[in-house]
Design an enzyme around this catalytic site. Structure first.
Site, PDB file in Angstrom:
ATOM      1  N   GLN A  35       0.799  -1.232   0.000  1.00 50.33           N
ATOM      2  CA  GLN A  35       0.000   0.000   0.000  1.00 50.33           C
ATOM      3  C   GLN A  35       0.829   1.278   0.000  1.00 50.33           C
ATOM      4  OE1 GLN A  35      -3.341  -0.179  -0.690  1.00 50.33           O
ATOM      5  NE2 GLN A  35      -2.717  -2.295  -0.932  1.00 50.33           N
ATOM      6  N   GLU A  36       2.143   1.168  -0.156  1.00 48.46           N
ATOM      7  CA  GLU A  36       2.910   2.397  -0.377  1.00 48.46           C
ATOM      8  C   GLU A  36       2.530   2.941  -1.748  1.00 48.46           C
ATOM      9  OE1 GLU A  36       7.095   1.699   0.272  1.00 48.46           O
ATOM     10  OE2 GLU A  36       6.822   1.455   2.435  1.00 48.46           O
ATOM     11  N   ARG A  93      -8.753  22.319  10.415  1.00 49.61           N
ATOM     12  CA  ARG A  93      -9.363  22.647  11.710  1.00 49.61           C
ATOM     13  C   ARG A  93      -8.353  22.584  12.853  1.00 49.61           C
ATOM     14  NH1 ARG A  93     -14.501  18.869  11.415  1.00 49.61           N
ATOM     15  NH2 ARG A  93     -13.248  17.967   9.744  1.00 49.61           N
ATOM     16  N   HIS A 127     -10.733  26.943   5.989  1.00 51.84           N
ATOM     17  CA  HIS A 127     -11.433  27.005   7.278  1.00 51.84           C
ATOM     18  C   HIS A 127     -11.097  28.298   8.029  1.00 51.84           C
ATOM     19  CE1 HIS A 127     -13.458  25.672  10.838  1.00 51.84           C
ATOM     20  NE2 HIS A 127     -12.363  25.751  11.559  1.00 51.84           N
ATOM     21  N   LYS A 190     -25.608  27.896  20.370  1.00 48.70           N
ATOM     22  CA  LYS A 190     -25.631  26.636  21.100  1.00 48.70           C
ATOM     23  C   LYS A 190     -24.967  26.875  22.441  1.00 48.70           C
ATOM     24  CE  LYS A 190     -23.112  23.959  18.790  1.00 48.70           C
ATOM     25  NZ  LYS A 190     -22.468  23.168  17.720  1.00 48.70           N
ATOM     26  N   ARG A 192     -24.153  25.290  26.491  1.00 47.18           N
ATOM     27  CA  ARG A 192     -24.234  24.268  27.523  1.00 47.18           C
ATOM     28  C   ARG A 192     -23.885  24.987  28.812  1.00 47.18           C
ATOM     29  NH1 ARG A 192     -23.256  18.822  26.264  1.00 47.18           N
ATOM     30  NH2 ARG A 192     -22.008  19.439  24.480  1.00 47.18           N
ATOM     31  N   ASP A 216     -22.142  27.601   6.143  1.00 44.11           N
ATOM     32  CA  ASP A 216     -20.906  27.267   6.869  1.00 44.11           C
ATOM     33  C   ASP A 216     -19.890  26.739   5.862  1.00 44.11           C
ATOM     34  OD1 ASP A 216     -19.220  27.052   9.042  1.00 44.11           O
ATOM     35  OD2 ASP A 216     -20.587  25.830  10.234  1.00 44.11           O
ATOM     36  N   ASP A 220     -19.499  18.150   8.846  1.00 45.10           N
ATOM     37  CA  ASP A 220     -18.762  16.927   9.186  1.00 45.10           C
ATOM     38  C   ASP A 220     -19.763  15.868   9.660  1.00 45.10           C
ATOM     39  OD1 ASP A 220     -17.074  14.951  10.121  1.00 45.10           O
ATOM     40  OD2 ASP A 220     -15.625  16.326  10.993  1.00 45.10           O
ATOM     41  N   GLY A 222     -22.762  16.508  10.682  1.00 47.92           N
ATOM     42  CA  GLY A 222     -24.096  16.970  10.327  1.00 47.92           C
ATOM     43  C   GLY A 222     -24.959  17.285  11.543  1.00 47.92           C
TER      44      GLY A 222
HETATM   45  N1  LIG Z   1     -10.646  16.695  11.820  1.00 48.99           N
HETATM   46  C1  LIG Z   1     -11.285  17.251  12.850  1.00 48.99           C
HETATM   47  N2  LIG Z   1     -12.519  16.843  13.202  1.00 48.99           N
HETATM   48  C2  LIG Z   1     -13.168  17.397  14.249  1.00 48.99           C
HETATM   49  N3  LIG Z   1     -12.655  18.362  15.016  1.00 48.99           N
HETATM   50  C3  LIG Z   1     -11.432  18.799  14.707  1.00 48.99           C
HETATM   51  C4  LIG Z   1     -10.705  18.284  13.618  1.00 48.99           C
HETATM   52  N4  LIG Z   1      -9.523  18.925  13.557  1.00 48.99           N
HETATM   53  C5  LIG Z   1      -9.521  19.800  14.574  1.00 48.99           C
HETATM   54  N5  LIG Z   1     -10.654  19.721  15.271  1.00 48.99           N
HETATM   55  C6  LIG Z   1     -11.038  20.505  16.449  1.00 48.99           C
HETATM   56  O1  LIG Z   1     -11.892  21.527  16.010  1.00 48.99           O
HETATM   57  C7  LIG Z   1     -11.682  22.696  16.778  1.00 48.99           C
HETATM   58  C8  LIG Z   1     -11.482  23.873  15.867  1.00 48.99           C
HETATM   59  O2  LIG Z   1     -12.680  24.112  15.203  1.00 48.99           O
HETATM   60  P1  LIG Z   1     -13.100  25.602  14.861  1.00 48.99           P
HETATM   61  O3  LIG Z   1     -13.338  26.284  16.171  1.00 48.99           O
HETATM   62  O4  LIG Z   1     -14.339  25.431  14.037  1.00 48.99           O
HETATM   63  O5  LIG Z   1     -11.940  26.216  14.100  1.00 48.99           O
HETATM   64  C9  LIG Z   1     -10.477  22.449  17.645  1.00 48.99           C
HETATM   65  O6  LIG Z   1     -10.921  22.215  18.943  1.00 48.99           O
HETATM   66  C10 LIG Z   1      -9.876  21.196  17.096  1.00 48.99           C
HETATM   67  O7  LIG Z   1      -9.329  20.396  18.107  1.00 48.99           O
HETATM   68  N1  LIG Z   2       6.645  -0.607  -1.444  1.00 43.55           N
HETATM   69  C1  LIG Z   2       7.179  -1.277  -2.472  1.00 43.55           C
HETATM   70  N2  LIG Z   2       6.784  -2.510  -2.784  1.00 43.55           N
HETATM   71  C2  LIG Z   2       7.346  -3.177  -3.832  1.00 43.55           C
HETATM   72  N3  LIG Z   2       8.283  -2.669  -4.623  1.00 43.55           N
HETATM   73  C3  LIG Z   2       8.686  -1.424  -4.349  1.00 43.55           C
HETATM   74  C4  LIG Z   2       8.194  -0.684  -3.274  1.00 43.55           C
HETATM   75  N4  LIG Z   2       8.807   0.504  -3.241  1.00 43.55           N
HETATM   76  C5  LIG Z   2       9.662   0.499  -4.281  1.00 43.55           C
HETATM   77  N5  LIG Z   2       9.593  -0.653  -4.956  1.00 43.55           N
HETATM   78  C6  LIG Z   2      10.361  -1.055  -6.134  1.00 43.55           C
HETATM   79  O1  LIG Z   2      11.397  -1.869  -5.697  1.00 43.55           O
HETATM   80  C7  LIG Z   2      12.545  -1.656  -6.504  1.00 43.55           C
HETATM   81  C8  LIG Z   2      13.751  -1.419  -5.642  1.00 43.55           C
HETATM   82  O2  LIG Z   2      14.017  -2.588  -4.950  1.00 43.55           O
HETATM   83  P1  LIG Z   2      15.545  -2.999  -4.653  1.00 43.55           P
HETATM   84  O3  LIG Z   2      16.188  -3.250  -5.963  1.00 43.55           O
HETATM   85  O4  LIG Z   2      15.439  -4.221  -3.776  1.00 43.55           O
HETATM   86  O5  LIG Z   2      16.155  -1.798  -3.928  1.00 43.55           O
HETATM   87  C9  LIG Z   2      12.263  -0.473  -7.387  1.00 43.55           C
HETATM   88  O6  LIG Z   2      12.013  -0.943  -8.684  1.00 43.55           O
HETATM   89  C10 LIG Z   2      11.012   0.116  -6.822  1.00 43.55           C
HETATM   90  O7  LIG Z   2      10.176   0.628  -7.825  1.00 43.55           O
END
Ligand SMILES: Nc1ncnc2c1ncn2[C@@H]1O[C@H](COP(=O)(O)O)[C@@H](O)[C@H]1O
Ligand SMILES: Nc1ncnc2c1ncn2[C@@H]1O[C@H](COP(=O)(O)O)[C@@H](O)[C@H]1O
Lengths: 310, 310
Positions: A35-36, A93, A127, A190, A192, A216, A220, A222
């Protein structure tokens, strides 16, 4: 000028290319077995003005890494200038320290994008405007307001509309829309009173008989919107619709909105809508492709984008 | 000195703390509803020498972002020095341009870690030594070789052992082990004469009657190892065991190994083993906690870690 996209919003990237009448740049953004992310740019970009369309929406970490790795690949392929186009800016945020020993992830993300090699950044309804200050490279932040205004005018009798901020934090944003539509503004406050007590919804302003438009930047869970709709209808509002730029819609948000008293939730395609969003009975998506396309066009011609806000 | 951990390998972090006889630092590394990462350091780190144990194994992008955000939080909390401890370094295989317009993601990741604010980096059996050169901050790369050697001596009659490199790319690494054990070296040379033709396994060296030990840094799909085991047994090897530092084990790797002719696959805990790995009949995990713990101990006392390689 060449436009490329990662996997976070290919629909929007294609719509932007349609507007600009250019083909979407060929790039492979795939995964290895573990998954890289693996990126290969499949056309020449040497000396080109490159735009990478990649909102950092869910899954934010994957979409951010796709963006960073694409920037790295573009830079090593001698692109002349790289603009990161983030219609939705993940981690926005987390833009200030919430409490003692916490990060400022929005600033970290700004640094990562710069470090990867972006020359410019283009965002939409950030934001907080302060996030532009987290960058030392040039930034443009577009406003969805003109698009939302157009849609509202096409669907509502402005004489009966009331713009409503769903919380006190959003009053400035809501006021900008109210001013533009030349209509009244109300606020849901709102509160509390003690920890553990349930929240009380106060409505500041007389909404009876009005078509209320909640405004807004992010929806998120809702929850706030649905509760605000209840409070407004309880005070005699004729209808409640929400206009929100970014449809994050985490967890059960789509179901919550579908089961709510909201007449409609209107969002933009800054985040690529899921099929659940697209098939929800009361969610409608309007496109930002023309706005972003025009901003890209002007940026590549070294023109200002500020007139896009009229 | 304080040791903290993200979510990628808390078992190892706790084992390291056990070795060092210190409690694991209190930090909350959680997710918001939209899966963005939230970090809060829950104890004072002002002026402290901080070690963050966080291999960037699957899911690499999430684990990397946890590390970067933790570094940001530590820096803003006035830690005196921050050492990023990455027993497994994700994206290490993308350490050079595979073809024309591709990134060098390992270099990008090195830049991101530095930009976030790490002062030092501690790694284990880096895929390529060159990756240390991607950093401008001090790095130490530990070798698992002493741990593997100890395990081999406890389990094998060294007089009958043959160290085998599963491909020509790994000969240098295998030779280091063969020299250390004072035994012979063989090489499996995988070759595809024409595209589309199936691979032919040539074995360089006489393995008949020998206990073969395949050695490498990463086992990902397991395909190379299992095929090498078949080839060695077909040439009369008495047994085939694999000693591999990093158990990536993507996709169906665990099943592939379980169904293979490998007597045993021995990996380290640089990547936290899944329950599937732990319950596989022929996979065994040996710990690096003492090695990494001792390196942390010496680093915090400004001593060299090089004698750990004896
Ligand atoms: N991805 C997120 N989802 C929900 N809350 C967040 C997220 N990122 C930051 N926050 C929180 O949202 C607050 C900021 O929201 P706001 O006051 O609307 O700018 C802060 O308390 C953050 O900790
Ligand atoms: N996460 C990965 N999974 C599989 N192959 C990769 C990954 N990242 C890089 N490669 C490939 O692995 C090769 C390098 O492997 P190596 O010759 O053993 O250093 C390169 O052809 C890359 O494109």
């Amino acid at each position: 000028m060449k436009v490329f996209a990662g996997n976070s919003n290919r629909h929007l990237a294609e719509a932007i290319c349609n507007y600009l009448n250019v083909p979407l740049g060929r790039a492979s953004v795939r995964r290895f077995a573990d998954q890289e992310i693996f990126v290969e740019i499949q056309e020449n970009v040497r000396g080109e003005d490159v735009f990478l369309v990649q909102p950092t929406s869910f899954p934010t970490n994957d979409h951010l890494m796709e963006l960073l790795i694409m920037i790295d690949a573009m830079r090593r392929s001698s692109a002349r200038r790289i603009t990161a186009v983030l219609p939705y800016f993940g981690y926005a945020r987390q833009d200030r320290r919430a409490s003692g020993r916490t990060p400022i992830s929005a600033k970290l993300v700004a640094n990562l994008i710069t470090e990867a090699g972006a020359d410019r950044v283009l965002t939409l309804d950030l934001h907080a405007g302060q996030i532009q200050g987290f960058f030392d490279i040039p930034t443009d932040n577009l406003y969805a307001l003109p698009i939302l205004t157009r849609d509202i005018k096409a669907n509502y009798d402005i004489g009966n509309v009331m713009v409503v901020s769903p919380d006190v934090g959003g009053v400035v944003r809501a006021r900008a829309l109210a001013k533009r539509l030349d209509c009244l503004l109300a606020i849901v406050d709102k509160r509390r009173d003690r920890p553990g007590e349930s929240e009380v919804m106060n409505v500041i302003g007389d909404v009876s008989g009005k078509d209320c438009l909640l405004i807004d930047d992010i929806v998120d869970s809702g929850g706030t919107l649905c509760n605000a709709a209840d409070a407004l209808l309880a005070r005699g509002a004729a209808s409640v619709t929400a206009y929100i730029t970014h449809g994050v819609l985490s967890g059960g948000a789509v179901t919550r909105v579908a089961n709510s008293q909201l007449k409609e939730l209107v969002i933009t395609d800054s985040i690529q809508p899921t099929t659940a969003v697209l098939s929800a009975p009361n969610i409608r998506v309007i496109t930002t492709a023309g706005l972003i396309g025009e901003a890209i066009n002007r940026t590549s011609q070294e023109e200002s984008v500020s007139s896009l806000f009229d």
